[in-house]
Design an enzyme around this catalytic site. Sequence first.
Site, short mmCIF file in Angstrom:
data_model
loop_
_atom_site.label_atom_id
_atom_site.label_comp_id
_atom_site.label_asym_id
_atom_site.label_seq_id
_atom_site.Cartn_x
_atom_site.Cartn_y
_atom_site.Cartn_z
NE ARG A 15 34.35 46.73 -7.32
CZ ARG A 15 33.09 47.06 -7.61
NH1 ARG A 15 32.15 46.96 -6.68
NH2 ARG A 15 32.77 47.49 -8.82
CE LYS A 74 30.64 46.70 -12.63
NZ LYS A 74 29.37 47.28 -12.08
CE1 TYR A 93 26.19 43.50 -6.80
CE2 TYR A 93 28.59 43.66 -6.78
CZ TYR A 93 27.37 43.70 -6.11
OH TYR A 93 27.35 43.95 -4.77
CG HIS A 95 24.26 45.97 -12.79
ND1 HIS A 95 23.30 46.34 -11.86
CD2 HIS A 95 25.43 45.86 -12.10
CE1 HIS A 95 23.88 46.46 -10.67
NE2 HIS A 95 25.15 46.17 -10.78
CD GLU A 117 22.63 42.52 -10.91
OE1 GLU A 117 22.38 42.44 -12.12
OE2 GLU A 117 23.68 42.08 -10.40
CG ASP A 197 11.79 57.06 -1.26
OD1 ASP A 197 12.89 56.58 -1.60
OD2 ASP A 197 10.74 56.38 -1.19
CG ASP A 269 26.39 49.48 -12.46
OD1 ASP A 269 27.06 49.53 -13.49
OD2 ASP A 269 26.86 49.28 -11.34
CG ASN A 299 33.99 50.58 -12.25
OD1 ASN A 299 33.89 51.63 -12.86
ND2 ASN A 299 35.14 49.93 -12.14
#
Length: 371
Positions: A15, A74, A93, A95, A117, A197, A269, A299
């Site tokens: 990416r 990333k 991102y 994380h 994120e 959930d 992640d 990823n």
Amino acid sequence: MRVGVPKEIKNHEYRIGMTPSSVSLLVANGHDVMVEHDGGTEIGFDDEAYLKAGAKVGHVDEVFQHAEMIVKVKEPLANERKKIREDQIIFTYLHLAPDLEQTEDLMKSGATCIAYETVTSSDGSLPLLVPMSEIAGRMSIQEGALCLEKSKKGLGVLLSGVPGVEPGKVTILGGGIVGYNAAVIAVGMGAEVTVIDLSPKVLKKLETIFGSRIKTIYSNQDNIEKYVLSSDLVVGGVLVPGASAPKLVSREMVSKMKKGSVIVDVAIDQGGCFETSRPTTHDEPTFIVDGVVHYCVANMPGAVARTSTLALNSVTLPYVLKLANLGYEKALQEDENFRNGLNVYQGKVTCKEVATSLGLTFHSPMDLLKG
């Protein structure tokens, strides 16, 4: 503003932070963009396309030296973090919750680090995480189905079954974006699907969408154990924004699962929601614990890098443009939801969930920006 777009260097990560069309819009707004040589070539965005869009193309060191803002996909790896300067904005991102080393390096850099994120919308959703969660959710079933094949050390189960043989059983932990998209593919493949959930509202929504094609189960330890132990494929898609993922499945529970069953931990992640999970790569995507195949690629969307890049740019571009047009101070001061994306600033952690997860001191981003 001078914007730099480096090539991603994480294992099998193709990416890229900006497409040529995104670059074109930035250039039209008076900004100067430099893209690393061959940054998008693997997914059909060659250097010529970026040059036509008005970008410069250079070596990675030139990109970092040129940029006031770095736009990535990333988190910056260790050798990239060495190139980051105090006067730079890092927008990607991150994380950080399970990653003390990266957090400390970013704090030492003094840079302004904004994480995709943790940017929020007015309704509390995470707009810059949604497209990758959609892709990872859909991929979780695709990859899980492959891992169930005997040649991949799986049990040898076809999720759809065949006439006269029951379908495979899939349990999805979490009914959010990842869980919904995993259910879409699992149902489409003909599997027997259960979604677990905590939120009655989420479960009701899923039941309205899928009807009797899935089971919706309230999350508690007894229910998790019951369905995990009977499943062929378990997908972990639980997210606490900015924080480490909760460990919903213990090591002991994994030891009781069917030999050859498969775990796909989409939450890896953020540390993963299975106690036995650890990050893997596209080169070596799986490992086995107590006979259970674990797929924990950090990823996942990188495997479908062109689709992922186009989807990501569709949501990140307005924010990139806002940072470039207004500067980070004005952009973040004016927009509380955008400000929620600020994770590290002036050497301090400005995301409460990251600070809590890592045992670090939290500093209010608005107080620092005003100061």
